[in-house]
Design an enzyme around this catalytic site. Structure first.
Site, PDB file in Angstrom:
ATOM      1  N   LYS A 222      20.273  -5.193   0.075  1.00  0.00           N
ATOM      2  CA  LYS A 222      20.378  -5.906  -1.188  1.00  0.00           C
ATOM      3  C   LYS A 222      20.276  -4.873  -2.318  1.00  0.00           C
ATOM      4  O   LYS A 222      19.190  -4.453  -2.694  1.00  0.00           O
ATOM      5  CB  LYS A 222      19.276  -6.963  -1.309  1.00  0.00           C
ATOM      6  CG  LYS A 222      19.433  -7.850  -2.529  1.00  0.00           C
ATOM      7  CD  LYS A 222      18.466  -7.406  -3.603  1.00  0.00           C
ATOM      8  CE  LYS A 222      18.801  -8.111  -4.906  1.00  0.00           C
ATOM      9  NZ  LYS A 222      18.790  -7.192  -6.038  1.00  0.00           N
ATOM     10  N   GLU A 297       8.075   2.000  -1.480  1.00  0.00           N
ATOM     11  CA  GLU A 297       8.024   3.171  -2.364  1.00  0.00           C
ATOM     12  C   GLU A 297       8.006   2.608  -3.774  1.00  0.00           C
ATOM     13  O   GLU A 297       9.016   2.138  -4.277  1.00  0.00           O
ATOM     14  CB  GLU A 297       9.222   4.081  -2.104  1.00  0.00           C
ATOM     15  CG  GLU A 297       9.087   5.443  -2.758  1.00  0.00           C
ATOM     16  CD  GLU A 297       9.822   5.511  -4.078  1.00  0.00           C
ATOM     17  OE1 GLU A 297       9.131   5.436  -5.132  1.00  0.00           O
ATOM     18  OE2 GLU A 297      11.046   5.639  -4.080  1.00  0.00           O
ATOM     19  N   CYS A 331      11.034   7.374 -10.444  1.00  0.00           N
ATOM     20  CA  CYS A 331       9.645   7.026 -10.139  1.00  0.00           C
ATOM     21  C   CYS A 331       8.755   8.257 -10.018  1.00  0.00           C
ATOM     22  O   CYS A 331       7.529   8.136  -9.969  1.00  0.00           O
ATOM     23  CB  CYS A 331       9.575   6.189  -8.865  1.00  0.00           C
ATOM     24  SG  CYS A 331      10.431   6.939  -7.480  1.00  0.00           S
ATOM     25  N   GLU A 443       5.291   1.856 -15.858  1.00  0.00           N
ATOM     26  CA  GLU A 443       5.534   3.168 -16.444  1.00  0.00           C
ATOM     27  C   GLU A 443       6.602   3.091 -17.520  1.00  0.00           C
ATOM     28  O   GLU A 443       7.403   2.151 -17.554  1.00  0.00           O
ATOM     29  CB  GLU A 443       5.938   4.151 -15.340  1.00  0.00           C
ATOM     30  CG  GLU A 443       7.000   3.607 -14.419  1.00  0.00           C
ATOM     31  CD  GLU A 443       7.183   4.423 -13.168  1.00  0.00           C
ATOM     32  OE1 GLU A 443       7.333   5.646 -13.302  1.00  0.00           O
ATOM     33  OE2 GLU A 443       7.197   3.848 -12.073  1.00  0.00           O
TER      34      GLU A 443
END
Length: 541
Positions: A222, A297, A331, A443
């Site tokens: 997806k 993750e 990230c 973040e």
């Protein structure tokens, strides 16, 4: 559920002013150039047969069953690139069934046979490197230089795991009785649901699909609704490489329905996800009823520690790379640059000068090093973070506002004297709507570099670890003993010493604390797609 992933990743997973010509004429010129280049790029992609707009189920390209579509836009221009199938639970259920059926044949192939198919896929990815990079730049916005780098990076996972397919070893345990033999087998876990973000539309797929297929698993992917075209092109090349129909399926569209179907299905034995911590927690909870294996993750809040014994040039170069790659939308970006007081002014001056050299523009332009943010909401989030910092005493050293190019461009920004009570420092969920389909994630996910002064090594370690995140960290020092001490003290899954770009297919990638579970890449990346089976054979005397 998966819509929450998309929205959160878009916001959480989600310059430098000008020359002498007027802002308006420059904007018009750049947009015109970008649109012309985009048209030529799309023609090249079509000519290569890589513009796919339908989902892939059981080896067939299919429309949404109700005919619905969603637009894919170029974030640099706002142009609609394509309308792709908007799929939901029914299409996902069929993709899962296809993957489950194919599992029983794909998993029975020899490791060498699977390896050959993966190797051919790698070769096809590399032979279409330019078209894939163009597609990535068009739908995601990153500069072509970075897009080409991502094709290399993404393809490297397929190459690596093609080799690792032949190295899934079991074990023999010395028996406790003479007439027994104790065996350990490693077997593929089954059907995998892979949910991937928009910021690395190729590499985040290959890093998951590569080890899954190598182990003998089958996959339902997806991709993000912002960047499905790269995923579909990569899947097309997988079919051409001989990956059998049903081994790799792609569905996109109604994210809540797709996510719920993946989580509720008894046939899906594993979920792998890259995105925000907030959504990762929901995926864990949603997978509990069927006790799926989960690898995550998640978000990061990477510190970058510059000690007073660092080589300033090395530290500036490394910090720049760690912070501004993909316009700060990774990230592992350096979200907090901690600088020891003795060199704070010197480093800040050199760093600001380096940031000033970054060229903002359409990623198709050769000079561009900073593309747009993914969408308007991402820009608004950056503005919120910067506004919070300045209201609490931080000072803007460079940038600090939208770029004159308009759209979702934001100036590369340096913020001085940031403290730990500011959003730029913290790692926390800001807000979600009642349905949890739209979240501000943890973040800044933009081109904003906060500088934080510190006095001692102990203080730096404390500041670095003062977060629920634990994905990546960086440090710059010429002191070998300090590099060992601090590396071991940092509560992070990845640590770069005197280096700002540390990701590679041969090393394990993943975080600790609320940055995730499991590891991707390297030989350790196979483990999450394998089950360990113990076999006791008796009466062999």
């Amino acid at each position: 559920m998966a819509m929450a992933m998309r929205r959160a990743a878009a916001l959480g997973a989600r310059h430098i002013l000008a020359a002498s010509v007027s802002a308006s004429s420059r904007v018009a010129s750049r947009r015109h150039m970008g649109s012309v280049d985009a048209g030529a790029a799309m023609e090249k992609i079509r000519a290569a047969g890589l513009l796919r707009t339908r989902g892939l189920i059981g080896g067939k390209w299919v429309d949404a069953y109700d005919g619905k579509t969603i637009e894919v836009q170029n974030p640099a221009t706002g142009e609609v690139l394509a309308n792709v199938a908007c799929m939901g639970n029914r299409e996902t259920a069929d993709a899962i069934t296809s993957a489950n059926t194919t599992f029983y044949t794909w998993s029975k192939l020899t490791a060498s046979e699977r390896s050959k198919a993966l190797r051919k896929w790698h070769d096809l990815l590399m032979s279409h490197k330019e078209e894939l990079a163009l597609l990535m730049t068009l739908e995601q916005g990153k500069p072509m230089k970075e897009a080409l780098g991502e094709v290399n990076y993404g393809a490297s996972f397929i190459e690596f795991f093609a080799e690792e397919a032949k190295r899934v070893y079991g074990d023999i345990i010395p028996p406790t009785l003479a007439d027994r033999r104790l065996l350990v087998l490693k077997q593929p876990i089954g059907v995998v649901g892979a949910i991937t973000p928009w910021n690395f539309p190729l590499a985040m797929i290959t890093r998951k699909v590569g080890p899954a297929l190598a182990c003998g698993c089958t996959v339902v992917v997806k991709p993000s609704e912002f960047t499905p075209l790269t995923a579909l092109a990569a899947a097309d090349l997988a079919l051409q490489a001989g990956i059998p129909a049903g081994a790799l399926n792609v569905v996109m569209g109604n994210a809540p329905e797709i996510g719920d179907e993946l989580m509720q299905s008894m046939q899906v034995r594993k979920i792998t996800f890259t995105g925000s911590t907030a959504v990762g927690k929901k995926l864990m909870a949603g997978s509990a009823n069927t006790v799926k294996k989960v690898s995550l993750e998640l978000g990061g809040n990477a510190p970058c520690i510059v000690f007073d014994d660092a080589d300033i040039d090395v530290a500036v170069k490394g910090s720049l790379a760690a912070k501004f790659r993909n316009s700060g939308q990774t990230c592992v970006c350096a979200n907090r640059i901690l600088v020891q007081e003795g060199i704070y002014e010197k480093f800040a001056s050199a760093f600001v000068k380096a940031v000033q050299s970054l060229q903002v523009g359409n990623g198709l332009e050769e000079s561009t090093s900073q593309g747009p943010l993914i969408n308007e909401a991402a820009v608004q989030k950056v503005e919120k973070f910067v506004g919070d910092a300045t209201s609490k005493g931080a000072n803007i050293m460079l940038g600090g506002k939208r770029h004159s190019l308009g759209m979702s461009f934001y100036e590369p920004t340096v913020v001085g004297n940031v403290s730990n009570d500011m959003l730029l420092f913290r790692f926390e969920l800001l807000m979600c709507n009642k349905a949890n389909t739209f979240c501000f994630s943890e973040e800044v996910f933009g081109p904003v570099a906060p500088l934080i002064p510190f006095k001692t090594e102990e203080e730096a370690i404390h500041l670095a670890n003062d977060t629920n995140a634990g994905l990546a960290a960086y440090m710059f020092t010429k002191n070998i003993a300090r590099s060992w001490r601090v590396s071991e003290a940092l509560e992070y899954g990845l640590v770069g010493v005197n280096e700002g770009l540390i990701s590679t297919e041969v090393a394990p990638f993943g975080g600790v604390k609320q940055s995730g579970l499991g590891r991707e890449g390297s030989k350790y990346g196979m483990d999450d797609y394998l089950e360990i089976k113990y076999v006791c054979m008796g009466n062999l005397g």
